[in-house]
Design a protein around this motif. Structure first.
Motif, PDB file in Angstrom:
ATOM      1  N   LEU A   1      99.607   4.921  29.747  1.00 14.63           N
ATOM      2  CA  LEU A   1     100.541   5.726  30.760  1.00 14.63           C
ATOM      3  C   LEU A   1      99.420   6.553  31.536  1.00 14.63           C
ATOM      4  O   LEU A   1      98.638   7.220  31.224  1.00 14.63           O
ATOM      5  CB  LEU A   1     101.321   6.317  29.906  1.00 14.63           C
TER       6      LEU A   1
ATOM      7  N   MET B   1     102.451  18.407  19.254  1.00 11.79           N
ATOM      8  CA  MET B   1     102.800  17.309  20.184  1.00 11.79           C
ATOM      9  C   MET B   1     104.179  17.122  19.438  1.00 11.79           C
ATOM     10  O   MET B   1     105.297  16.937  20.415  1.00 11.79           O
ATOM     11  CB  MET B   1     102.247  16.054  19.772  1.00 11.79           C
TER      12      MET B   1
ATOM     13  N   VAL C   1     108.089   4.229  35.368  1.00 16.32           N
ATOM     14  CA  VAL C   1     109.072   4.391  34.712  1.00 16.32           C
ATOM     15  C   VAL C   1     109.105   6.085  34.520  1.00 16.32           C
ATOM     16  O   VAL C   1     108.419   6.916  35.020  1.00 16.32           O
ATOM     17  CB  VAL C   1     108.572   4.162  33.080  1.00 16.32           C
TER      18      VAL C   1
ATOM     19  N   TYR D   1     103.704  -0.408  36.539  1.00 12.99           N
ATOM     20  CA  TYR D   1     105.308  -0.299  36.038  1.00 12.99           C
ATOM     21  C   TYR D   1     105.384   1.156  36.530  1.00 12.99           C
ATOM     22  O   TYR D   1     104.636   1.920  35.984  1.00 12.99           O
ATOM     23  CB  TYR D   1     105.718  -0.693  34.827  1.00 12.99           C
TER      24      TYR D   1
ATOM     25  N   GLN E   1     101.888  10.324  37.415  1.00  9.10           N
ATOM     26  CA  GLN E   1     101.565  10.216  38.655  1.00  9.10           C
ATOM     27  C   GLN E   1     101.709  11.674  39.255  1.00  9.10           C
ATOM     28  O   GLN E   1     102.569  12.410  39.153  1.00  9.10           O
ATOM     29  CB  GLN E   1     102.829   9.484  39.437  1.00  9.10           C
TER      30      GLN E   1
ATOM     31  N   ILE F   1     101.476  16.631  36.701  1.00  5.74           N
ATOM     32  CA  ILE F   1     101.983  16.104  35.258  1.00  5.74           C
ATOM     33  C   ILE F   1     103.112  17.005  35.186  1.00  5.74           C
ATOM     34  O   ILE F   1     104.309  16.697  34.681  1.00  5.74           O
ATOM     35  CB  ILE F   1     101.263  15.802  34.021  1.00  5.74           C
ATOM     36  N   THR F   2     103.190  18.104  35.470  1.00  2.67           N
ATOM     37  CA  THR F   2     104.279  19.267  35.328  1.00  2.67           C
ATOM     38  C   THR F   2     105.328  18.891  36.116  1.00  2.67           C
ATOM     39  O   THR F   2     106.739  19.079  35.713  1.00  2.67           O
ATOM     40  CB  THR F   2     103.947  20.609  35.608  1.00  2.67           C
ATOM     41  N   THR F   3     105.434  18.398  37.486  1.00  3.94           N
ATOM     42  CA  THR F   3     106.477  18.276  38.341  1.00  3.94           C
ATOM     43  C   THR F   3     106.905  16.879  38.548  1.00  3.94           C
ATOM     44  O   THR F   3     108.146  16.591  38.892  1.00  3.94           O
ATOM     45  CB  THR F   3     106.111  18.845  39.574  1.00  3.94           C
ATOM     46  N   THR F   4     106.161  15.976  38.424  1.00  2.00           N
ATOM     47  CA  THR F   4     106.278  14.653  38.804  1.00  2.00           C
ATOM     48  C   THR F   4     107.441  13.928  37.579  1.00  2.00           C
ATOM     49  O   THR F   4     107.531  13.847  36.579  1.00  2.00           O
ATOM     50  CB  THR F   4     105.086  13.421  38.668  1.00  2.00           C
ATOM     51  N   PRO F   5     108.419  13.193  38.359  1.00  2.00           N
ATOM     52  CA  PRO F   5     109.474  12.633  37.229  1.00  2.00           C
ATOM     53  C   PRO F   5     109.088  11.217  36.777  1.00  2.00           C
ATOM     54  O   PRO F   5     109.722  10.686  35.899  1.00  2.00           O
ATOM     55  CB  PRO F   5     110.720  12.589  38.114  1.00  2.00           C
ATOM     56  N   PHE F   6     107.753  10.524  37.220  1.00  3.52           N
ATOM     57  CA  PHE F   6     107.211   9.363  36.873  1.00  3.52           C
ATOM     58  C   PHE F   6     106.078   9.191  35.936  1.00  3.52           C
ATOM     59  O   PHE F   6     105.285  10.154  36.431  1.00  3.52           O
ATOM     60  CB  PHE F   6     107.519   8.424  38.047  1.00  3.52           C
ATOM     61  N   SER F   7     106.152   8.058  35.496  1.00  4.15           N
ATOM     62  CA  SER F   7     104.579   7.556  34.867  1.00  4.15           C
ATOM     63  C   SER F   7     104.612   6.269  35.271  1.00  4.15           C
ATOM     64  O   SER F   7     105.447   5.605  35.589  1.00  4.15           O
ATOM     65  CB  SER F   7     104.707   7.645  33.334  1.00  4.15           C
ATOM     66  N   LEU F   8     103.130   5.919  35.491  1.00  4.94           N
ATOM     67  CA  LEU F   8     102.789   4.502  35.836  1.00  4.94           C
ATOM     68  C   LEU F   8     102.217   3.716  34.399  1.00  4.94           C
ATOM     69  O   LEU F   8     101.583   4.440  33.707  1.00  4.94           O
ATOM     70  CB  LEU F   8     101.902   4.439  36.941  1.00  4.94           C
ATOM     71  N   VAL F   9     102.666   2.620  34.344  1.00  4.81           N
ATOM     72  CA  VAL F   9     102.212   1.919  33.172  1.00  4.81           C
ATOM     73  C   VAL F   9     101.259   0.743  33.515  1.00  4.81           C
ATOM     74  O   VAL F   9     101.805  -0.251  34.287  1.00  4.81           O
ATOM     75  CB  VAL F   9     103.424   1.244  32.329  1.00  4.81           C
TER      76      VAL F   9
END
Lengths: 94, 481
Positions: free
Chosen positions: B131, B264, A90, A88, B134, B137-145
């Motif tokens: 999570l 955090m 997100v 997914y 992608q 980490i500082t620039t990407t606007p997305f994460s993969l789940v």
């Protein structure tokens, strides 16, 4: 029982909702009236009544520990608005 | 100067050892391709219903018994609400006010002093997904789940704030791990995340009754990380207090690369989970008979095993504690002991050479090439004088490296101990003759001289001379001069 605007703002924040000033006012009134309606329960005498843990008189509804095939990945990901590399996709949090 | 006292409580998440997930039949196997072990239930599709895995309850009760907990007759599930993409339902099914186990304890041993650490509770819950960020980490606007881990059964074991040092925290964690392993309820593989630990840490001036401001540290994925993080955090908190700062209750994460804790999120935005009873799951009822039935089938726990080793085989408590850190270690020991009578000799080799080589190569006793029978064979070869203890160490290393039997290694390397006078005497005489000065030293009472001769003799026999024999013959020879 009357809620304060502050409480409504807090709940809205937890629910990730942006409310306008007008909505905050309106929801404070509506939510208060819902609570008042349920407040009738507070007038009942519950002395000697066991607290209810579940609405059904059922306990121990179990399945045995057997692994079966999962859903094919392309099927399950069909519901994702965005997917990539079998995952997914997100918006990044934090 | 103010003396500070550290107060530590640990929350440990142990993955329960089941074939299938807690509320659906997806597999719990580790390491599968992302999202290949999910279904509408664990992926949180609307309209699906959870169905509780019976094994999860059994393993939770087992753990509770191993930790001397009360098992209340009724236990129920609640929803813990939070928004995060690793939790597709936007709530986690957990237990709030009626956990499956409460009020237990775990006895730990730190540098010979025994302490009892209270267990507040242990409750069942489901794990969340994973999570992956992608790219950068500082620039990407997305994460993969990846939701494979979603719905894996966990037991969260919460301790009382009873620990006072990083050493105690580590001892608790190690002991808890061995109890979970012996009870057979979890694999406890910290590197795979099947045993995880969060620490609540505060400091207060010694003698003060109230606790200081509590800081929660997440992401402690090894015993070392736990120890280091506690040490770092205690130092940080004391320094802040000494500088007149006020600590805020917050969650911090352990940064393994930098070896520091980082903030955090602060309390304001966290910890408002609006728990409410899970309407989709009926409560669990656990009868006395059920508990007794599970109790009757409980395997030997580390403490019982320790007592057995001390009482029946006369081992020191220290040895017994080390040999019962994991069931595999104990099985190895028991297996050796069934073939060789001297418990202390076996223990010495296991705690010394074997443990050193395992650590060095980052291996586990269960997949190590030396089997109990090999060790016993070697011990017999030392006992009957075929090889010396020192040669044994060299042989042992070979055994460890390629799994060959000691007899074969000895034959291949020509490593037989020289124990006959006829072969040793000429060597000893030669070395004495070649070193008249050292003989002089010996006569003048210098003990070091003997060591020198023994060293030379061992060297010229490539370590094969029988040390006891060498000592005896050397002494006789020197004294007769």
């Amino acid at each position: 029982m009357a809620l304060t605007i502050k409480e409504v703002e807090h709940v809205a924040m937890l629910a990730r909702m942006n409310l306008s000033e007008d909505e905050k006012q309106r929801f404070t009134e509506q939510l208060s009236s819902i609570l008042n309606y349920a407040g009738v329960l507070n007038t009942l005498d519950t002395d000697g009544v066991e607290p209810l843990t579940h609405i059904l008189p059922a306990f121990n509804v179990f399945r045995t520990d057997t692994a079966r095939n999962s859903m094919p990945r392309e099927e399950i990901l069909k519901n994702a608005p965005l997917a990539e590399e079998g995952q997914y996709k997100v918006p990044k949090i934090m | 100067m103010i003396i500070y006292e550290t107060v530590i409580g640990l929350e440990v998440h142990a993955e329960l050892k089941t074939q299938s997930k807690i509320f659906c039949s997806c597999s719990t196997a580790f390491g599968a391709e992302p999202n290949t072990q999910t279904c509408p239930v664990c992926a949180g599709f609307p309209g699906t219903l959870p169905l509780l895995n019976e094994k999860v309850v059994e393993l939770a009760i087992k753990t509770g018994l191993a930790l001397h907990c009360e098992i209340p007759p009724i236990s129920k599930f609640d929803r813990k609400n939070y928004f995060y993409p690793d939790s597709p339902k936007a709530y986690q099914i957990s237990q709030f006010d009626m956990p499956v186990c409460k009020k237990g304890y775990l006895d730990i041993d730190v540098n010979g002093s025994k302490q009892r650490i209270g267990i507040t509770r242990a409750h069942i819950e489901e794990d969340a997904g994973k999570l992956v960020h992608q790219g950068d980490i500082t620039t990407t606007p997305f994460s993969l789940v990846d939701l494979n881990r979603c719905g894996i059964p966990l037991l969260e074991i919460v301790s009382e704030p009873d620990m006072r040092s990083s050493a105690e925290a580590r001892a608790y964690m190690e002991k808890l791990r061995s109890v979970l392993l012996f009870a057979g309820v979890s694999d406890c593989k910290m590197e795979e995340g099947s045993l995880r630990c969060d620490a609540n840490i505060s400091v207060r001036p010694a003698g003060q009754k109230e606790f200081g401001t509590r800081i929660e540290i997440k992401n402690l994925n090894s015993f070392r990380a736990l120890e280091r993080a506690v040490e770092y955090e205690v130092k940080r908190q004391i320094e802040a207090l000494e500088d007149g700062e006020e600590l805020v209750q917050e969650t911090r994460t352990w940064d393994e690369d930098k070896q520091i804790t980082r903030s955090m999120r602060s309390k304001e935005e966290a910890h408002d989970y609006r728990y409410f009873p899970e309407p989709d799951l009926p409560p669990i009822s656990i009868s006395r008979e059920r508990i007794e039935e599970i109790k009757a089938r409980m395997p030997e726990m580390p403490e019982q095993a320790q007592m057995r080793l001390v009482r029946d085989y006369g081992l020191p408590e220290y040895d017994a504690a080390i040999l019962t850190l994991s069931p595999e270690t104990l099985v190895f020991f028991d297996d050796c002991l069934s073939r060789y009578p001297d418990a202390k000799v076996i223990s010495n080799w296991m705690m010394g050479e074997l443990s050193r080589l395992l650590n060095q190569s980052n291996q586990d006793i269960s997949n190590c090439k030396i089997k109990p029978d090999d060790l016993v064979q070697m011990l017999r070869l030392i006992e009957d004088g075929t090889i010396s203890g020192k040669m044994g160490k060299a042989v042992f290393e070979e055994m460890f490296a390629d799994g060959k039997s000691p007899a074969i290694i000895i034959k291949e390397k020509g490593l037989v101990q020289i124990s006959d006078e006829g072969s040793l005497l000429p060597v000893i005489e030669g070395i004495i003759q070649a070193n008249p000065k050292v003989v002089e030293d010996y006569k003048n009472g210098k003990d070091k001289a003997v060591g020198f001769f023994v060293g030379q003799i061992m060297k010229s026999t490539r370590g094969q001379a029988n040390p006891a024999m060498v000592n005896k013959l050397l002494k006789e020879k020197l004294d007769s001069l």
